[in-house]
Scaffold this motif. Structure first.
Motif: not given
Length: 325
Positions: A174-201
């Protein structure tokens, strides 16, 4: 598996974003309600509106210039990123234009923090800018990206940025610190969303899959997949029941999956030309204009009072001014 070189993919995406005609006068239609789905369609220059059950409610906003990303704040205001128009438009749940941010760059993804802070990606130059809730004071929030596209915010206020050229999802505090890549090497990266449990899709427009990641970043495997030859996954979103909706650019429709990943088929297609992103109006959003609000306890406290005579059973809540008399 479809193979798409990075530069070619980027060029195709940029071309797609530039296909809509140059409209200049937005027009508005039926107000939204919680659970409704709004679809950004750069092919028609509109935001199309569907009810939670899939009924076609027509064009929510038209006359837009390549509307390619869309999001909502907690009270149901809608934010649209217009790629060719070089602006972010903030619309009320009734479609009234509340704010326009003109950008000197072609904007990509847009997100809104819980405090109203607005994040906008510079799609071409690899930077994400942070604006105040009033759309002022733009400052660089994250750089060192190549093609920042879809974005999402987690419960802790961290911003996640999908970069289809670098094939990553970058996480920034939230303060602008780069926390690096959460996901890497994912071809065609497009839409992203969280579910109610905090999992990223994360959706892939190359492979037409949605991959699931735990809150710590562990790859939990493929959640859903579609045909490799006929589909093109872009924006994704979850409803309050955990169903997943996917903007299928190639098939010109919105596809729906259950909370367990079961394919529930096409949710909506009427009126869509090139659906690229979508948002689900949040539960708790402001009611449509003309709908009487529910009387709450706070209406009877701190200088608020519900009038039983003229407004009995109407739920009206009127603020009393202390004149000292």
């Amino acid at each position: 598996m479809r193979i798409c070189f990075r530069v070619v993919c980027a060029a195709l995406l940029t071309l797609t974003l530039s296909l809509s005609p140059m409209f200049v006068s937005p027009s508005f239609a039926e107000p939204t309600a919680a659970g409704d789905i709004l679809v950004a369609d750069p092919g028609s220059g509109t935001i199309h509106h569907y009810s939670a059950s899939g009924s076609d409610r027509g064009v929510f906003a038209g006359g837009l210039s390549s509307p390619s990303w869309i999001t909502a704040d907690r009270i149901g205001n809608i934010y649209v990123s217009e790629f060719d128009g070089r602006r972010i438009s903030k619309l009320s749940p009734a479609g009234v234009n509340l704010l326009t941010i003109t950008t000197p760059y072609q904007p990509g993804g847009v997100q809104v923090g819980t405090d109203g802070t607005i994040y906008v990606a510079d799609y071409v130059n690899g930077t994400v800018y942070r604006y105040s809730a009033m759309g002022t004071d733009p400052t660089p929030f994250s750089s060192s990206l190549a093609l920042p596209d879809f974005m999402a915010i987690d419960a802790g206020g961290n911003l996640y940025i999908a970069d289809s050229l670098l094939e990553v999802v970058r996480r920034v505090s939230p303060t602008g610190v780069d926390l690096e890549d959460f996901v890497a090497g994912f071809p065609g990266t497009a839409g992203i969303a969280f579910d109610a449990d905090g999992n990223l899709y994360v959706a892939s427009f190359n492979n037409n899959i949605v991959e699931k990641y735990s809150p710590s970043g562990a790859d939990l495997g493929r959640f859903v997949s579609m045909s490799l030859s006929d589909d093109s996954m872009m924006g994704i979103a979850f409803d309050a029941s955990g169903n997943l909706y996917v903007a299928n650019l190639a098939q010109r429709n919105i596809h729906k999956f259950s909370p367990t990943g079961a394919d529930l088929g096409v949710f909506a297609s009427t009126g869509l030309v090139l659906p690229r992103d979508l948002v689900i109006v949040p539960v708790g959003a402001a009611p449509p204009v003309g709908t009487a609000p529910t009387v709450k306890d706070e209406c009877k406290q701190d200088g608020w009072q519900s009038f039983d005579d003229a407004f009995k059973n109407q739920g009206d809540c009127i603020q009393l001014l202390n004149t000292g008399k």
